[in-house]
Design an enzyme around this catalytic site. Structure first.
Site, PDB file in Angstrom:
ATOM      1  CG  ASN A 209      -5.598   9.571   3.855  1.00  0.00           C
ATOM      2  OD1 ASN A 209      -5.810  10.758   4.042  1.00  0.00           O
ATOM      3  ND2 ASN A 209      -4.441   9.002   4.152  1.00  0.00           N
TER       4      ASN A 209
ATOM      5  N   GLY B 288      -7.117   0.596  -1.930  1.00  0.00           N
ATOM      6  CA  GLY B 288      -7.138  -0.748  -2.485  1.00  0.00           C
ATOM      7  C   GLY B 288      -6.877  -1.843  -1.475  1.00  0.00           C
TER       8      GLY B 288
ATOM      9  N   GLY C 126       0.817  -1.203   0.000  1.00  0.00           N
ATOM     10  CA  GLY C 126       0.000   0.000   0.000  1.00  0.00           C
ATOM     11  C   GLY C 126       0.849   1.251   0.000  1.00  0.00           C
TER      12      GLY C 126
ATOM     13  CD  GLU D 151      -3.561   0.315  -4.069  1.00  0.00           C
ATOM     14  OE1 GLU D 151      -4.693   0.239  -4.586  1.00  0.00           O
ATOM     15  OE2 GLU D 151      -3.394   0.490  -2.858  1.00  0.00           O
TER      16      GLU D 151
END
Length: 513
Positions: A380, A384, A265, A290
């Site tokens: 936030n 994902g 992440g 991601e």
């Protein structure tokens, strides 16, 4: 003019060049707008500011969809101009966050793989205008993205109109870095034909009807650099615990020395954990994530990472310049995809990823809060992490054990908001140790988490809570009247620490609970 012609290779589209102000005039109050941008990368850099200027003189409120967070203070400027009425699916701006938590902006927090699925099936309002940053427009009108794909491809395909921002600071060598594959409609959708991170299954551009491109704006502004902090003693310790665990998995024959493809992440801790793999025994690593952060480039440069696939590249200033100035060196090792592919549960499960994500807080039974401070205030968004955690080969959550100089414990009796249930978490790691929760019942998990991950400041308090809850009974023992007492104490006294009458007797009794 030659540079413009090189970037806009379909001649008739050159007639649609316009100023940001002219592009902003195409928007109407109440529209749904999809903008490119994913973790500060590849965001639009002119039209949003023109929208804010326009909003100073007339009412203009929109639903704003992006891939993830934006850079260049775009969310801040649009929020201050009161342009944003509704925001989907992720953000990280303090000004926008305050308005979300005040109830002035409606924020829809979504798994990043879900937004375009809901658009495609008509479950949420369609995109009126897509604004997409591009390196170039091809001879057939295809849009070549810059440093992110995110949701840009589907926004452009599904939108009624498209505005393209051609960013001249982005090297033309970015063309060929992207792999744009868009799933077909249900119920006859075919499987996504991806079986390896380095496999190309799509096009190097976003395929759109060029007649939908109603405006082209020229910009010359770089992405905002990453704001992650360098590794410190705690994150180095977290990385060390995880490397030791993975080495044991290799020794036990459950993993090869190349491990499984990695996902990490966004953020300081996850980036630092990957950075720690520079000192690991693992070789020929691959990544299917991601976001590509500094640690990705460092692992490539060290010869440990052979290939990395993601949806964006978000780097610190020095590494950003290094990559863009040496694209030919990195291009064969990197690929950017739409986020519904990078985060797709089908692909994640097929590839068998090792997924490393960050928690705000974890509880003793394995539940994780990634999004809400004190159970109510959005930080936030889930991003994902849920896409990856539920479908991972190994779902790892990392966090420092305390915050605010010990006033907050990241390990609590019960998380104040649940983003990832105990069913989706395998490994917890803090600077104090690692808890392997696989195959354990709730009472067994609690012992592992308390003894291996909790800070010594809070360990006896957790032992005490668990001991007394266990005496009351239940498969997942809790004292409901006390489950959030730590959070309440922090709100009232500024610290989760407090005098607990039973804490002194808790430690020796834990094994009996």
């Amino acid at each position: 003019m030659d540079q413009i012609n090189e970037r806009i290779r379909l001649p008739r589209l050159r007639e649609r060049l316009m100023s940001p102000e002219a592009a902003a005039a195409l928007f109407k109050d109440g529209m749904t707008v999809g903008m490119s941008g994913f973790t500060r990368a590849g965001d639009c850099k002119a039209v949003p500011f023109a929208l804010a200027e326009r909003a100073a003189h007339e009412p203009l409120r929109i639903t704003l969809m992006t891939g993830a967070s934006l850079g260049n203070d775009i969310d801040k400027v649009l929020t201050e101009a009161r342009v944003i009425a509704r925001r989907i699916p992720f953000q990280s701006d303090p000004t926008l966050r305050r308005q979300i938590n005040a109830g002035e902006v409606m924020f829809i927090d979504q798994h990043l793989s879900e937004t375009v699925e809901q658009l495609r099936s008509g479950q949420i309002a369609p995109v009126d205008i897509a604004v997409v940053e591009a390196t170039a427009i091809t001879e057939n009108g295809g849009i070549v993205p810059t440093t992110s794909v995110g949701n840009s491809a589907s926004f452009a395909v599904l939108a009624k109109k498209i505005i393209v921002e051609i960013n001249l600071t982005m090297p033309t060598g970015l063309e060929g870095l992207h792999d744009i594959y868009i799933p077909t409609y249900r119920p006859h959708r075919l499987p996504i034909p991806l079986i390896s991170p380095d496999q190309r299954i799509g096009l190097p551009y976003i395929p759109v009807d060029p007649e939908k491109i109603v405006g082209i704006v020229i910009t010359q502004k770089a992405d905002s650099p990453s704001n992650v902090l360098p590794p410190d003693a705690e994150t180095n310790a977290i990385a060390g615990h995880l490397n030791e665990f993975l080495a044991h998995e290799v020794k036990a024959g459950r993993l090869s020395p190349a491990l499984q493809p990695l996902q990490a992440g966004i953020g300081t801790i996850a980036n630092a954990v990957l950075h720690g793999m520079l000192d690991s025994p693992f070789q020929n690593l691959r990544m299917y994530s991601e976001v590509l952060q500094d640690s990705t480039i460092e692992l490539i440069d060290a010869g440990r990472l052979s290939f990395a696939s993601a949806s964006s590249i978000t780097l610190s200033k020095g590494l950003y310049e290094r990559v863009l100035n040496n694209l030919e060196h990195y291009k064969s090792r990197l690929m950017l995809r739409p986020q519904e592919i990078s985060n797709h549960p089908e692909v994640i499960r097929r590839l068998g990823l090792i997924c490393i994500n960050t928690a705000l807080e974890c509880d003793i039974y394995g539940n994780v809060n990634s999004t809400h401070v004190g159970g109510s205030h959005m930080m936030n968004g889930i991003g994902g992490s849920g896409d990856f955690a539920r479908n991972a080969h190994l779902s790892v959550f990392v966090t420092k054990s305390i915050a605010k100089n010990g006033a907050i414990s990241s390990i609590v009796p019960m998380v104040s908001h649940v983003d990832h249930t105990e069913h989706d978490t395998d490994i917890f790691v803090t600077e104090h140790g690692l808890a392997d929760l696989r195959g354990l019942a709730p009472r067994e998990r609690a012992r592992q988490v308390i003894e291996n991950c909790a800070d010594p400041l809070y360990r006896d308090l957790l032992r005490d809570y668990f001991m007394r809850a266990s005496r009351r009974g239940g498969h997942t023992p809790h004292l409901l009247e006390e489950a959030f007492a730590w959070h309440l104490r922090f709100n009232q006294e500024g610290s989760m620490l407090g005098k607990q009458p039973h804490a002194q007797a808790a430690a020796p009794a834990l094994a009996e609970a």
